[in-house]
Design an enzyme around this catalytic site. Sequence first.
Site, PDB file in Angstrom:
ATOM      1  N   LYS A  34       0.819  -1.220   0.000  1.00 18.23           N
ATOM      2  CA  LYS A  34       0.000   0.000   0.000  1.00 18.23           C
ATOM      3  C   LYS A  34       0.853   1.269   0.000  1.00 18.23           C
ATOM      4  CE  LYS A  34      -4.285  -1.919   1.730  1.00 18.23           C
ATOM      5  NZ  LYS A  34      -5.276  -2.019   2.805  1.00 18.23           N
ATOM      6  N   ARG A  48      -3.124  -9.947   5.699  1.00 13.43           N
ATOM      7  CA  ARG A  48      -3.636 -10.029   4.320  1.00 13.43           C
ATOM      8  C   ARG A  48      -2.556  -9.493   3.383  1.00 13.43           C
ATOM      9  NH1 ARG A  48      -5.988  -6.690   0.709  1.00 13.43           N
ATOM     10  NH2 ARG A  48      -7.662  -7.510  -0.583  1.00 13.43           N
TER      11      ARG A  48
HETATM   12  C1  7PJ Z   1      -8.039  -4.490   2.638  1.00 10.48           C
HETATM   13  C2  7PJ Z   1      -9.112  -5.321   2.344  1.00 10.48           C
HETATM   14  C3  7PJ Z   1      -7.600  -4.385   3.986  1.00 10.48           C
HETATM   15  C4  7PJ Z   1      -9.334  -5.948   4.559  1.00 10.48           C
HETATM   16  C5  7PJ Z   1      -8.437  -4.368   0.528  1.00 10.48           C
HETATM   17  C6  7PJ Z   1      -5.619  -3.431  -1.300  1.00 10.48           C
HETATM   18  C7  7PJ Z   1      -6.967  -2.804  -1.306  1.00 10.48           C
HETATM   19  N1  7PJ Z   1      -9.757  -6.049   3.286  1.00 10.48           N
HETATM   20  N2  7PJ Z   1      -9.351  -5.231   1.016  1.00 10.48           N
HETATM   21  N3  7PJ Z   1      -8.284  -5.135   4.899  1.00 10.48           N
HETATM   22  N4  7PJ Z   1      -7.611  -3.912   1.481  1.00 10.48           N
HETATM   23  N5  7PJ Z   1      -9.943  -6.640   5.518  1.00 10.48           N
HETATM   24  O1  7PJ Z   1      -5.420  -4.624  -1.101  1.00 10.48           O
HETATM   25  O2  7PJ Z   1      -4.671  -2.639  -1.497  1.00 10.48           O
HETATM   26  O3  7PJ Z   1      -6.676  -3.658   4.359  1.00 10.48           O
HETATM   27  S1  7PJ Z   1      -8.351  -3.934  -1.150  1.00 10.48           S
END
Ligand code: 7PJ
Length: 277
Positions: A221, A256
Amino acid sequence: MKFICGDRSLDLSVPQVMGILNATPDSFSDGGKFNSLDNALSHARNMVEQGASIIDVGGESTRPGASPVSLQQELDRVIPVIESIRSQLDVCISVDSSSPEVFLAAKNAGAHLLNDVRALKREGALQAAQQTGLPICLMHMQGEPETMQTKPSYQQVVHDVTTFLQERIAACREVGIESHQILIDPGFGFGKTLEDNYALLAKLESFAALHVPVLVGLSRKSMIAGVLNNASVDNRISGSVAGAVIAAMKGAKILRVHDVKETSDALKVVQATMAKL
Ligand code: 7PJ
């Protein structure tokens, strides 16, 4: 510390890796490479081999500035991928969505976990989530993806995010989603300045006060790029792994990530150390 996900369970006494599978043509870090079914499945299989215990399937791009997708488009992207993973791989499947219709279809297709960046705030989302019986990750976001990075503003970011998550946990409990089915996530990059993101990471341990496991997503990010001279996506891996290590040491149970092998290795070092605390 078993966390029940449908007919599977996750051992949250050790940090678990959630591998990101973007079923979108415009996702910022894998640029649509994995939008065909075969590619999606082989990417998922690689991530499982590299140590992911959860695959997070998303069909809506929530990168800053992204435009909304139609419900049908989202269903067309994620449902076949979930069915295919479910039939081929031994892994927990989560669906990254905010739409009640997607929750229900994903559950029928074999998903084990709901992951909602809008924390079940869309109309009908709380009820649909409850109906699936699946656990849910509630994430904090200020605003909507199209405009969220325009002017993020908080009284006190850690306090504000904590209060929001507390309220969403309460809303879940009111419709019959129990606290043992809930995960929380401060939502790195979702309506937050660089300063806000690092303030949240620095105080991540304070979310333990909410008594539900914490999930963290900071992989590749802008908060990583922001301290690396705006490094390109490919040059954010070490920074992302560092962020995952810090988060795990501050109590995050699920990370994640895009870079599963690198993160899994790093988390084994964290685990070996934490076992001696
Ligand atoms: C996140 C997500 C996060 C959770 C995305 C990306 C954007 N779900 N979905 N937490 N980010 N729970 O992966 O850059 O930080 S999409």
